[in-house]
Design a protein around this motif. Structure first.
Motif, PDB file in Angstrom:
ATOM      1  N   UNK A 168       0.856  -1.194   0.000  1.00  0.00           N
ATOM      2  CA  UNK A 168       0.000   0.000   0.000  1.00  0.00           C
ATOM      3  C   UNK A 168       0.890   1.241   0.000  1.00  0.00           C
ATOM      4  N   UNK A 169       0.646   2.117  -0.944  1.00  0.00           N
ATOM      5  CA  UNK A 169       1.458   3.330  -1.066  1.00  0.00           C
ATOM      6  C   UNK A 169       1.191   4.328   0.066  1.00  0.00           C
ATOM      7  N   UNK A 170       0.136   4.107   0.810  1.00  0.00           N
ATOM      8  CA  UNK A 170      -0.198   5.041   1.886  1.00  0.00           C
ATOM      9  C   UNK A 170       0.333   4.581   3.243  1.00  0.00           C
ATOM     10  N   UNK A 171       0.095   3.301   3.610  1.00  0.00           N
ATOM     11  CA  UNK A 171       0.486   2.821   4.937  1.00  0.00           C
ATOM     12  C   UNK A 171       1.618   1.794   4.919  1.00  0.00           C
ATOM     13  N   UNK A 172       2.047   1.397   3.736  1.00  0.00           N
ATOM     14  CA  UNK A 172       3.155   0.447   3.547  1.00  0.00           C
ATOM     15  C   UNK A 172       2.843  -0.971   4.006  1.00  0.00           C
ATOM     16  N   UNK A 173       1.575  -1.309   4.166  1.00  0.00           N
ATOM     17  CA  UNK A 173       1.215  -2.689   4.476  1.00  0.00           C
ATOM     18  C   UNK A 173       1.521  -3.549   3.258  1.00  0.00           C
ATOM     19  N   UNK A 174       2.144  -4.690   3.487  1.00  0.00           N
ATOM     20  CA  UNK A 174       2.477  -5.620   2.402  1.00  0.00           C
ATOM     21  C   UNK A 174       1.384  -6.673   2.299  1.00  0.00           C
ATOM     22  N   UNK A 175       0.833  -6.840   1.096  1.00  0.00           N
ATOM     23  CA  UNK A 175      -0.195  -7.832   0.815  1.00  0.00           C
ATOM     24  C   UNK A 175       0.388  -8.903  -0.097  1.00  0.00           C
ATOM     25  N   UNK A 176       0.144 -10.160   0.237  1.00  0.00           N
ATOM     26  CA  UNK A 176       0.630 -11.286  -0.558  1.00  0.00           C
ATOM     27  C   UNK A 176      -0.574 -12.107  -1.011  1.00  0.00           C
ATOM     28  N   UNK A 177      -0.614 -12.416  -2.291  1.00  0.00           N
ATOM     29  CA  UNK A 177      -1.729 -13.164  -2.880  1.00  0.00           C
ATOM     30  C   UNK A 177      -1.648 -14.644  -2.533  1.00  0.00           C
ATOM     31  N   UNK A 178      -2.776 -15.213  -2.119  1.00  0.00           N
ATOM     32  CA  UNK A 178      -2.924 -16.643  -1.830  1.00  0.00           C
ATOM     33  C   UNK A 178      -4.289 -17.055  -2.374  1.00  0.00           C
ATOM     34  N   UNK A 179      -4.313 -17.670  -3.553  1.00  0.00           N
ATOM     35  CA  UNK A 179      -5.560 -18.007  -4.249  1.00  0.00           C
ATOM     36  C   UNK A 179      -6.500 -18.874  -3.419  1.00  0.00           C
ATOM     37  N   UNK A 180      -5.989 -19.614  -2.465  1.00  0.00           N
ATOM     38  CA  UNK A 180      -6.830 -20.506  -1.670  1.00  0.00           C
ATOM     39  C   UNK A 180      -7.744 -19.761  -0.694  1.00  0.00           C
ATOM     40  N   UNK A 181      -7.537 -18.465  -0.515  1.00  0.00           N
ATOM     41  CA  UNK A 181      -8.305 -17.707   0.480  1.00  0.00           C
ATOM     42  C   UNK A 181      -9.601 -17.105  -0.035  1.00  0.00           C
ATOM     43  N   UNK A 182      -9.813 -17.051  -1.338  1.00  0.00           N
ATOM     44  CA  UNK A 182     -11.013 -16.389  -1.862  1.00  0.00           C
ATOM     45  C   UNK A 182     -10.971 -14.912  -1.502  1.00  0.00           C
ATOM     46  N   UNK A 183     -12.088 -14.341  -1.097  1.00  0.00           N
ATOM     47  CA  UNK A 183     -12.136 -12.913  -0.749  1.00  0.00           C
ATOM     48  C   UNK A 183     -11.796 -12.682   0.721  1.00  0.00           C
ATOM     49  N   UNK A 184     -10.979 -13.533   1.282  1.00  0.00           N
ATOM     50  CA  UNK A 184     -10.645 -13.458   2.700  1.00  0.00           C
ATOM     51  C   UNK A 184      -9.172 -13.134   2.912  1.00  0.00           C
ATOM     52  N   UNK A 185      -8.811 -12.967   4.173  1.00  0.00           N
ATOM     53  CA  UNK A 185      -7.444 -12.606   4.533  1.00  0.00           C
ATOM     54  C   UNK A 185      -6.938 -13.450   5.685  1.00  0.00           C
ATOM     55  N   UNK A 186      -5.636 -13.538   5.779  1.00  0.00           N
ATOM     56  CA  UNK A 186      -4.960 -14.128   6.937  1.00  0.00           C
ATOM     57  C   UNK A 186      -3.971 -13.078   7.415  1.00  0.00           C
ATOM     58  N   UNK A 187      -4.153 -12.565   8.607  1.00  0.00           N
ATOM     59  CA  UNK A 187      -5.116 -12.963   9.629  1.00  0.00           C
ATOM     60  C   UNK A 187      -6.537 -12.463   9.313  1.00  0.00           C
ATOM     61  N   UNK A 188      -7.543 -13.245   9.712  1.00  0.00           N
ATOM     62  CA  UNK A 188      -8.931 -12.869   9.446  1.00  0.00           C
ATOM     63  C   UNK A 188      -9.335 -11.541  10.075  1.00  0.00           C
ATOM     64  N   UNK A 189      -8.645 -11.123  11.119  1.00  0.00           N
ATOM     65  CA  UNK A 189      -8.960  -9.853  11.783  1.00  0.00           C
ATOM     66  C   UNK A 189      -8.707  -8.654  10.871  1.00  0.00           C
ATOM     67  N   UNK A 190      -8.052  -8.870   9.735  1.00  0.00           N
ATOM     68  CA  UNK A 190      -7.748  -7.776   8.797  1.00  0.00           C
ATOM     69  C   UNK A 190      -8.839  -7.579   7.748  1.00  0.00           C
ATOM     70  N   UNK A 191      -9.893  -8.380   7.787  1.00  0.00           N
ATOM     71  CA  UNK A 191     -11.008  -8.225   6.858  1.00  0.00           C
ATOM     72  C   UNK A 191     -11.971  -7.186   7.399  1.00  0.00           C
ATOM     73  N   UNK A 192     -12.383  -6.242   6.553  1.00  0.00           N
ATOM     74  CA  UNK A 192     -13.348  -5.231   6.967  1.00  0.00           C
ATOM     75  C   UNK A 192     -14.758  -5.719   6.711  1.00  0.00           C
ATOM     76  N   UNK A 193     -15.597  -5.592   7.711  1.00  0.00           N
ATOM     77  CA  UNK A 193     -16.998  -5.911   7.567  1.00  0.00           C
ATOM     78  C   UNK A 193     -17.794  -4.785   8.209  1.00  0.00           C
ATOM     79  N   UNK A 194     -18.458  -4.007   7.380  1.00  0.00           N
ATOM     80  CA  UNK A 194     -19.239  -2.889   7.906  1.00  0.00           C
ATOM     81  C   UNK A 194     -20.462  -3.418   8.639  1.00  0.00           C
ATOM     82  N   UNK A 195     -20.671  -2.920   9.840  1.00  0.00           N
ATOM     83  CA  UNK A 195     -21.862  -3.305  10.601  1.00  0.00           C
ATOM     84  C   UNK A 195     -22.805  -2.112  10.631  1.00  0.00           C
ATOM     85  N   UNK A 196     -24.054  -2.380  10.410  1.00  0.00           N
ATOM     86  CA  UNK A 196     -25.050  -1.297  10.359  1.00  0.00           C
ATOM     87  C   UNK A 196     -25.919  -1.381  11.598  1.00  0.00           C
TER      88      UNK A 196
END
Length: 79
Positions: free
Chosen positions: A51-79
């Protein structure tokens, strides 16, 4: 308001690497209200991106689908 179709990820845990199962997504930096402008990242043919803004490094892993590891890094808006 419609839910976003592009996955959003944040780095509240402060991990050095977030593995994601998509190559197009938004980086938020942190959860609101501490988020940075949501940066669209397209890994294209690459297997990782920074990320050019916060420098977080993201690595692609096709087995995850639209998810992330660690799962706590996934955003889910609650209404």
């Amino acid at each position: 308001m419609a839910d976003h179709a592009i996955p959003h990820f944040h780095n509240d845990p402060g991990v050095p690497v977030i593995r994601v199962g998509v190559k197009e997504f938004m980086c938020m930096g942190a959860s609101p209200p501490m988020d940075h402008p949501h940066i669209f990242i397209d890994m294209d043919g690459e297997g990782e991106a920074i990320c050019s803004y916060c420098s977080t490094r993201f690595v692609y892993d096709a087995s995850l689908g639209a998810h992330a590891v660690p799962p706590a890094c996934e955003w889910s808006a609650t209404i």
